[in-house]
Design a protein around this motif. Structure first.
Motif, mmCIF file in Angstrom:
data_model
loop_
_atom_site.group_PDB
_atom_site.id
_atom_site.type_symbol
_atom_site.label_atom_id
_atom_site.label_comp_id
_atom_site.label_asym_id
_atom_site.label_seq_id
_atom_site.Cartn_x
_atom_site.Cartn_y
_atom_site.Cartn_z
ATOM 1 N N MET A 155 9.098 15.642 4.772
ATOM 2 C CA MET A 155 8.181 14.608 5.265
ATOM 3 C C MET A 155 8.948 13.307 5.480
ATOM 4 O O MET A 155 9.820 12.953 4.685
ATOM 5 C CB MET A 155 7.034 14.377 4.275
ATOM 6 N N HIS A 156 8.601 12.605 6.563
ATOM 7 C CA HIS A 156 9.250 11.322 6.882
ATOM 8 C C HIS A 156 8.727 10.235 5.937
ATOM 9 O O HIS A 156 7.559 10.264 5.544
ATOM 10 C CB HIS A 156 8.945 10.948 8.336
ATOM 11 N N PRO A 157 9.583 9.265 5.550
ATOM 12 C CA PRO A 157 9.126 8.193 4.639
ATOM 13 C C PRO A 157 7.923 7.409 5.158
ATOM 14 O O PRO A 157 7.136 6.881 4.361
ATOM 15 C CB PRO A 157 10.357 7.293 4.533
ATOM 16 N N VAL A 158 7.759 7.322 6.483
ATOM 17 C CA VAL A 158 6.616 6.577 7.059
ATOM 18 C C VAL A 158 5.293 7.177 6.602
ATOM 19 O O VAL A 158 4.342 6.457 6.262
ATOM 20 C CB VAL A 158 6.702 6.577 8.606
ATOM 21 N N TYR A 159 5.217 8.517 6.585
ATOM 22 C CA TYR A 159 3.978 9.188 6.163
ATOM 23 C C TYR A 159 3.712 8.959 4.675
ATOM 24 O O TYR A 159 2.558 8.784 4.259
ATOM 25 C CB TYR A 159 4.059 10.685 6.467
ATOM 26 N N MET A 202 12.548 -0.615 2.924
ATOM 27 C CA MET A 202 12.646 -0.705 1.474
ATOM 28 C C MET A 202 11.658 -1.713 0.892
ATOM 29 O O MET A 202 11.162 -1.513 -0.210
ATOM 30 C CB MET A 202 14.079 -1.075 1.074
ATOM 31 N N GLN A 203 11.390 -2.768 1.631
ATOM 32 C CA GLN A 203 10.408 -3.735 1.140
ATOM 33 C C GLN A 203 9.036 -3.095 1.002
ATOM 34 O O GLN A 203 8.329 -3.322 0.014
ATOM 35 C CB GLN A 203 10.327 -4.936 2.088
ATOM 36 N N ALA A 204 8.673 -2.267 1.992
ATOM 37 C CA ALA A 204 7.373 -1.568 1.938
ATOM 38 C C ALA A 204 7.327 -0.615 0.749
ATOM 39 O O ALA A 204 6.328 -0.584 0.004
ATOM 40 C CB ALA A 204 7.146 -0.796 3.229
ATOM 41 N N ILE A 251 0.383 7.181 2.929
ATOM 42 C CA ILE A 251 -0.380 7.783 1.822
ATOM 43 C C ILE A 251 -0.458 6.815 0.646
ATOM 44 O O ILE A 251 -1.520 6.646 0.030
ATOM 45 C CB ILE A 251 0.272 9.123 1.400
ATOM 46 N N LEU A 252 0.657 6.162 0.310
ATOM 47 C CA LEU A 252 0.680 5.215 -0.810
ATOM 48 C C LEU A 252 -0.228 4.010 -0.538
ATOM 49 O O LEU A 252 -0.882 3.500 -1.454
ATOM 50 C CB LEU A 252 2.107 4.744 -1.073
ATOM 51 N N MET A 253 -0.278 3.564 0.714
ATOM 52 C CA MET A 253 -1.163 2.443 1.071
ATOM 53 C C MET A 253 -2.628 2.821 0.879
ATOM 54 O O MET A 253 -3.429 2.011 0.380
ATOM 55 C CB MET A 253 -0.909 2.030 2.518
ATOM 56 N N MET A 254 -2.971 4.049 1.260
ATOM 57 C CA MET A 254 -4.356 4.508 1.087
ATOM 58 C C MET A 254 -4.701 4.654 -0.398
ATOM 59 O O MET A 254 -5.818 4.343 -0.826
ATOM 60 C CB MET A 254 -4.564 5.838 1.816
ATOM 61 N N LYS A 255 -3.736 5.121 -1.182
ATOM 62 C CA LYS A 255 -3.964 5.257 -2.632
ATOM 63 C C LYS A 255 -4.183 3.896 -3.274
ATOM 64 O O LYS A 255 -4.997 3.750 -4.202
ATOM 65 C CB LYS A 255 -2.779 5.960 -3.291
ATOM 66 N N THR A 282 5.638 1.030 -4.659
ATOM 67 C CA THR A 282 6.038 1.766 -5.880
ATOM 68 C C THR A 282 6.404 0.850 -7.038
ATOM 69 O O THR A 282 6.627 1.329 -8.151
ATOM 70 C CB THR A 282 7.252 2.674 -5.583
ATOM 71 N N SER A 283 6.487 -0.466 -6.776
ATOM 72 C CA SER A 283 6.887 -1.461 -7.784
ATOM 73 C C SER A 283 8.267 -1.135 -8.366
ATOM 74 O O SER A 283 8.486 -1.209 -9.581
ATOM 75 C CB SER A 283 5.848 -1.529 -8.915
ATOM 76 N N CYS A 284 9.180 -0.736 -7.483
ATOM 77 C CA CYS A 284 10.539 -0.373 -7.901
ATOM 78 C C CYS A 284 11.563 -1.096 -7.032
ATOM 79 O O CYS A 284 11.287 -1.453 -5.891
ATOM 80 C CB CYS A 284 10.766 1.134 -7.768
ATOM 81 N N TYR A 285 12.765 -1.279 -7.602
ATOM 82 C CA TYR A 285 13.910 -1.790 -6.833
ATOM 83 C C TYR A 285 14.684 -0.571 -6.324
ATOM 84 O O TYR A 285 15.013 0.334 -7.106
ATOM 85 C CB TYR A 285 14.787 -2.667 -7.721
ATOM 86 N N ILE A 286 14.961 -0.515 -5.015
ATOM 87 C CA ILE A 286 15.625 0.652 -4.405
ATOM 88 C C ILE A 286 16.859 0.177 -3.658
ATOM 89 O O ILE A 286 16.805 -0.827 -2.934
ATOM 90 C CB ILE A 286 14.674 1.402 -3.442
#
Length: 387
Positions: free
Chosen positions: A213-217, A171-173, A221-225, A178-182
């Motif tokens: 799709m698994h959350p890891v993938y 969740m920290q990642a 993708i978000l890190m690359m973006k 995403t700049s969101c609280y989950i």
């Protein structure tokens, strides 16, 4: 020239507006104006307040009762600043928010509704109060009904929670990217943040639960973006060529064996004989208790003897030497009849050769030479005599 004039005419026709007041404004093309910015509400925009009372209520689980009772004064004081009345009913297990005469912002009641929803979904009160800000939005994603099979839904929910329930790492990642609280609680996932971040969170959660799709993938993708956003040269380009593509691997599942349906018969199955019926058939029913016990003892002794004999045989089997393999001669023929025939043939040939040798030994060499040629019997005559 004619082509250029025609293009200018087409552009002028496109710019024409149908409405009387639908004309280009000077602030439409102003780059300094941010049209996505939400301006803070000013009470002077609505000095008279609201005409009707609006209210929302929601129920909460029993385990949240103690916490809400402690945190309710903070919630009530936060809502009072916006002119919203809040009520906690412990008998019915519900929270209610409603507008008052002091309420000026008409949209703040929707924010208050989201606040009590988040509180009922186990979001801490200090975090839930942040929803009253204009820039903060929330989304409660229901994951319980996305998968019918209960075991599968539990396993896929575990993916969101993370390995060994280490929610913090996963969740920290996601929260940083995403700049969101989950918060994952029960059959729902509560998220707080901007509209863009909430859209990403909902997509990640639904793809995980639906096994797309698994959350890891998604995290990769978000890190690359995030890295691509830093490069101003790629601002207006398509990023699909830089992003990784993950192919889904089909795992073979165990096939459920279908039971063969028996032919339908309207008659019920025959009744099984009871214990008394079996005793009557064998004659045990009429025996005395002493005889019954003696018979049981005999049966027990027989079974014990069989078991001991079997165990003894197993123990002795370990000491029996294995049979040695017999080497078969490759020269010997497999068919015995052929061997006998060949033996008989060879014996006949040997007998003939032996007879010839004997006849040659009996002939006298001097007589054979001195005898005239006429007296010597020809081979043809001998053959004729035999015939």
């Amino acid at each position: 020239m004619e082509v250029e004039n025609a293009e200018k005419v087409n552009l002028e026709q496109k710019k024409k507006h149908k409405g009387k007041h639908d004309k280009p404004k000077p602030w439409d093309e102003d780059p300094n104006i941010d049209r996505w910015k939400i301006e803070k509400f000013d009470p002077s925009w609505n000095p008279d307040g609201l005409l009707e009372v609006s209210s929302f209520s929601t129920i909460f689980p029993r385990y949240r009762e103690k916490y809400l009772q402690e945190a309710w004064p903070k919630v009530k004081s936060a809502l009072k600043e916006y002119g919203i009345a809040a009520e906690l009913n412990l008998v019915e297990g519900s929270m209610t928010v409603s507008t008052t005469r002091k309420t000026r912002d008409p949209y703040v009641i929707i924010k208050a509704r989201d606040l009590i929803k988040l509180l009922s979904r186990s979001v801490p009160a200090p975090q839930a109060i942040k929803i009253l800000d204009d820039e903060m939005q929330c989304d409660i994603i229901k994951i319980g009904n996305l998968v019918r099979n209960k075991e599968r839904s539990v396993k896929r929910r575990q993916r969101l929670v993370g390995p060994n329930s280490s929610t913090l790492k996963w969740m920290q990642a996601l929260e940083i990217l995403t700049s969101c609280y989950i918060l994952v609680q029960g059959n729902t996932v509560a998220a707080m943040g901007s509209f863009k971040g909430l859209k990403q969170v909902r997509r990640i959660v639904e793809d995980c639960v639906e096994n797309k799709m698994h959350p890891v993938y998604h995290i990769k993708i978000l890190m690359m973006k995030k890295e691509l956003e830093k490069d101003p040269a790629l601002k207006n380009e398509n990023w699909d060529r830089f992003l990784p593509t993950f192919k889904k691997k089909n795992v073979q599942t165990k096939k459920v064996k279908s039971k063969e349906k028996k032919p339908y018969t309207p008659f019920p199955p025959p009744q099984q004989p009871s214990k008394i019926d079996q005793e009557l058939e064998s004659g045990e029913y009429f025996l005395s208790e002493k005889k019954k016990l003696a018979k049981k003892w005999e049966e027990k002794q027989e079974k014990q003897a069989q078991k001991t004999a079997e165990n003894k045989r197993k123990r002795e089997a370990a000491f029996v030497p294995p049979k040695e393999p017999v080497k078969q001669d490759s020269n010997k023929s497999e068919n015995k009849e052929e061997d006998v025939a060949a033996l008989a043939k060879s014996s006949k040939q040997k007998a003939k050769e032996f007879g010839k040798q004997k006849s040659l030994q009996n002939i006298n060499a001097e007589e054979y030479i001195s005898a005239p040629a006429a007296e010597q019997p020809s081979k043809r005559k001998r053959k004729s005599k035999h015939t």
